[in-house]
Design a protein around this motif. Structure first.
Motif, short mmCIF file in Angstrom:
data_model
loop_
_atom_site.label_atom_id
_atom_site.label_comp_id
_atom_site.label_asym_id
_atom_site.label_seq_id
_atom_site.Cartn_x
_atom_site.Cartn_y
_atom_site.Cartn_z
N MET A 86 0.82 -1.22 0.00
CA MET A 86 0.00 0.00 0.00
C MET A 86 0.85 1.27 0.00
SD MET A 86 -3.03 -1.00 2.60
CE MET A 86 -4.07 -2.44 2.30
N ASN A 87 2.04 1.15 -0.51
CA ASN A 87 2.98 2.27 -0.51
C ASN A 87 3.10 2.96 0.84
OD1 ASN A 87 4.99 3.75 -1.74
ND2 ASN A 87 3.60 5.36 -2.44
N PRO A 88 3.49 2.19 1.87
CA PRO A 88 3.74 2.80 3.17
C PRO A 88 5.02 3.62 3.14
CG PRO A 88 4.47 0.52 3.20
CD PRO A 88 3.83 0.75 1.85
N THR A 96 -12.30 2.54 16.54
CA THR A 96 -11.54 2.53 15.29
C THR A 96 -10.79 3.84 15.22
OG1 THR A 96 -13.19 1.14 14.24
CG2 THR A 96 -11.68 2.32 12.78
N ILE A 97 -9.49 3.78 15.44
CA ILE A 97 -8.71 5.01 15.49
C ILE A 97 -8.48 5.50 14.07
CG2 ILE A 97 -6.47 6.00 16.13
CD1 ILE A 97 -6.49 3.89 18.44
N ARG A 98 -9.00 6.70 13.80
CA ARG A 98 -8.92 7.23 12.45
C ARG A 98 -8.83 8.76 12.55
NH1 ARG A 98 -12.58 8.26 8.26
NH2 ARG A 98 -11.43 8.03 6.32
N SER A 99 -7.70 9.30 12.13
CA SER A 99 -7.52 10.75 12.18
C SER A 99 -6.33 11.14 11.31
CB SER A 99 -7.24 11.19 13.62
OG SER A 99 -6.57 12.43 13.62
N THR A 118 -6.25 7.26 8.16
CA THR A 118 -7.43 7.64 7.38
C THR A 118 -7.68 6.65 6.25
OG1 THR A 118 -6.03 9.09 6.06
CG2 THR A 118 -7.28 10.12 7.84
N GLY A 119 -6.61 5.95 5.82
CA GLY A 119 -6.76 4.95 4.76
C GLY A 119 -6.74 3.55 5.34
N ASP A 120 -6.61 2.57 4.47
CA ASP A 120 -6.56 1.18 4.94
C ASP A 120 -5.31 0.99 5.78
OD1 ASP A 120 -8.86 0.44 3.37
OD2 ASP A 120 -7.56 0.67 1.62
N PHE A 130 5.14 3.15 8.35
CA PHE A 130 4.03 4.05 8.68
C PHE A 130 2.94 4.05 7.61
CE2 PHE A 130 7.54 5.71 11.13
CZ PHE A 130 6.95 6.05 12.35
N LEU A 131 1.71 4.10 8.07
CA LEU A 131 0.56 4.30 7.18
C LEU A 131 -0.40 5.25 7.88
CD1 LEU A 131 -0.36 0.71 5.89
CD2 LEU A 131 0.23 2.68 4.46
N PRO A 132 -1.09 6.09 7.13
CA PRO A 132 -2.06 6.98 7.78
C PRO A 132 -3.29 6.18 8.21
CG PRO A 132 -2.10 7.31 5.40
CD PRO A 132 -1.03 6.30 5.67
N TRP A 159 -0.92 8.46 12.76
CA TRP A 159 -0.46 7.45 11.80
C TRP A 159 -0.21 6.16 12.54
CZ3 TRP A 159 3.90 10.17 8.49
CH2 TRP A 159 3.30 11.20 7.70
#
Lengths: 237, 204
Positions: free
Chosen positions: B51-53, B92-95, B75-77, B71-73, B99
């Motif tokens: 996923m292009n981390p 579900t931590i999403r912000s 906000t995405g998968d 690292f991955l954000p 990251w």
């Protein structure tokens, strides 16, 4: 956090069509007093659309010239997630300089900052702020507003995804019990350390739950999130 | 030195890449006995590598891998939300300000300072990118290493020896980790700038 971001976010939650999104982009441009703003979404299926303040003739020219193939902003941002100042990009190619020259002739500013965004299910979006400014003015602008612009960019993307009926976003909008508890205790007047103690979690954990809830609620800050949650009946006192 | 590389940039550094994915196999499959996939090249990879981390890599002077994290954000998968949601208290931590950090890995012959250098790189990244926190997935046995470094995560949950935890990006962590790693923040700041350019000092 300035009041203008809050005002913008409140109006953004009302957006329900691409036209509304377009008006939001124009409003945000005016609020931050910059030349141009662009929001561009690309789904994993390749389907894409944009809301932007560029002159339509510039967009036509850009598409006709196939500039997206050589645009350093596209090259430097696609499938990434770290914001980038246009100065950092490689403009040394003749084609890139042509793009820049044509853009400035078409009314674009010389400075830019682009924020790539990753959404659920492989969605990608690019949010760009473009402005006419000296390097010093631009550095001072980006320093002051970067945090807000990152939030504005992501909220615009959330709104766009919700408008499309994205399952992930809809499912993500309901607050979990922990998030509800955290906001309820803050609404009741507790400070963070009291709320964390009550929930038997660390203060950082509480902060993250609040941050997570804030993002779901499309709020600019904690106070705004608590107000939104009360307004929508997600928490009650 | 620290390099920040997207997956799409790894091809430019074949030795670094090869040794990183091999060291991951050694750490996660051989040593920690995680149930991970190792391909015919001897590389440990999963779907999130596709996923292009963004990788934060400590490169040794011979060009090989000394340690890394991924690292991955949120906000995405991402792995925390997809696989370890049961370890984050039902949230579900999403912000955009958080990251995920996974696959914290040290080469078998890593020097004691390498872990601190990676944490310094993470502090540079988090503070430079305006993040509030990072949520990590890690082997529960790693917790004591993080503690010893003076930057322990707030653990959210643990199951089958795997924990999720939170790191807060407080500005003083740069100096703290730099002291532990015995690296000047001038240098670590320069490594960050080499990758991302002079981003404005962001304020929350």
């Amino acid at each position: 956090m300035t009041r203008r971001l809050e005002t913008f976010l409140d109006s953004l939650t009302q957006a329900s069509s691409l036209d509304d999104l377009q008006s939001s982009v124009v409003r945000l441009r005016d609020v931050y007093e910059v030349e141009h703003l662009v929001y561009h979404s690309v789904k994993s299926t390749g389907q894409q659309y944009a809301a932007l303040t560029y002159d339509p003739s510039w967009v036509d020219h850009y598409v006709a010239e196939g500039f997206e193939k050589i645009d350093p902003v596209v090259q430097g941002c696609f499938q990434r997630f770290t914001p980038v100042d246009w100065k950092r990009l490689d403009w040394s190619h003749k084609s890139a300089r042509t793009l820049l020259g044509d853009g400035i002739t078409a009314g674009l500013g010389n400075q830019g900052f682009s924020i790539p965004i990753r959404g659920p299910a492989g969605q990608f979006a690019l949010f760009t702020v473009n402005h006419k400014a000296s390097d010093e003015q631009w550095a001072s602008f980006t320093t002051e507003y970067m945090h807000e612009l990152i939030l504005a960019a992501h909220y615009m993307n959330e709104r766009a995804l919700a408008m499309e009926g994205s399952d992930e976003i809809k499912a993500g909008q309901s607050l979990s019990p922990r998030e509800t508890d955290a906001l309820t205790l803050l609404a009741a007047g507790m400070n963070r350390s009291q709320a964390a103690e009550r929930l038997k979690i660390s203060e950082h954990t509480l902060r993250v739950y609040i941050e997570s809830a804030r993002f779901k609620l499309g709020a600019a800050n904690t106070t705004h999130a608590v107000a939104n949650a009360l307004l929508r009946g997600l928490i009650c006192l | 030195m620290i390099r920040y590389l997207y997956a799409t940039e790894l091809a430019t550094f074949p030795t670094l890449t090869d040794t990183m994915f091999r060291d991951r196999a050694t750490q996660f499959r051989d040593r920690l006995k995680w149930d991970v996939s190792v391909d015919e090249k001897g590389w440990e990879t999963d779907q999130y590598d596709a996923m292009n981390p963004l990788y934060l890599i400590w490169e040794k002077s011979d060009g090989t891998h000394g340690g890394s994290m991924r690292f991955l954000p949120t906000t995405g998968d991402n792995m925390t939300a997809d696989v370890f949601n049961h370890l984050t208290d039902g949230v579900t931590i999403r912000s955009p300000l958080i990251w995920e950090c996974t696959r914290f890995c040290l080469a078998p012959d890593a020097t004691p300072n390498t872990a601190a250098a990676l944490m310094l790189g993470a502090a540079e990244l988090g503070i430079g990118m305006n993040l509030s926190h990072s949520v990590g997935v890690f082997d529960a046995r790693m917790t004591r290493i993080y503690k010893r470094l003076g930057w322990a995560p707030d653990v959210l949950g643990t199951q089958d020896g795997i924990s999720t935890g939170l790191w807060a990006f407080q500005p003083d962590m740069r100096e703290k980790m730099a002291a532990k790693a015995e690296i000047s923040t001038l240098l670590s700041g320069q490594w960050f700038q080499n990758a991302f350019g002079p981003l404005p000092m962001m304020t929350g």
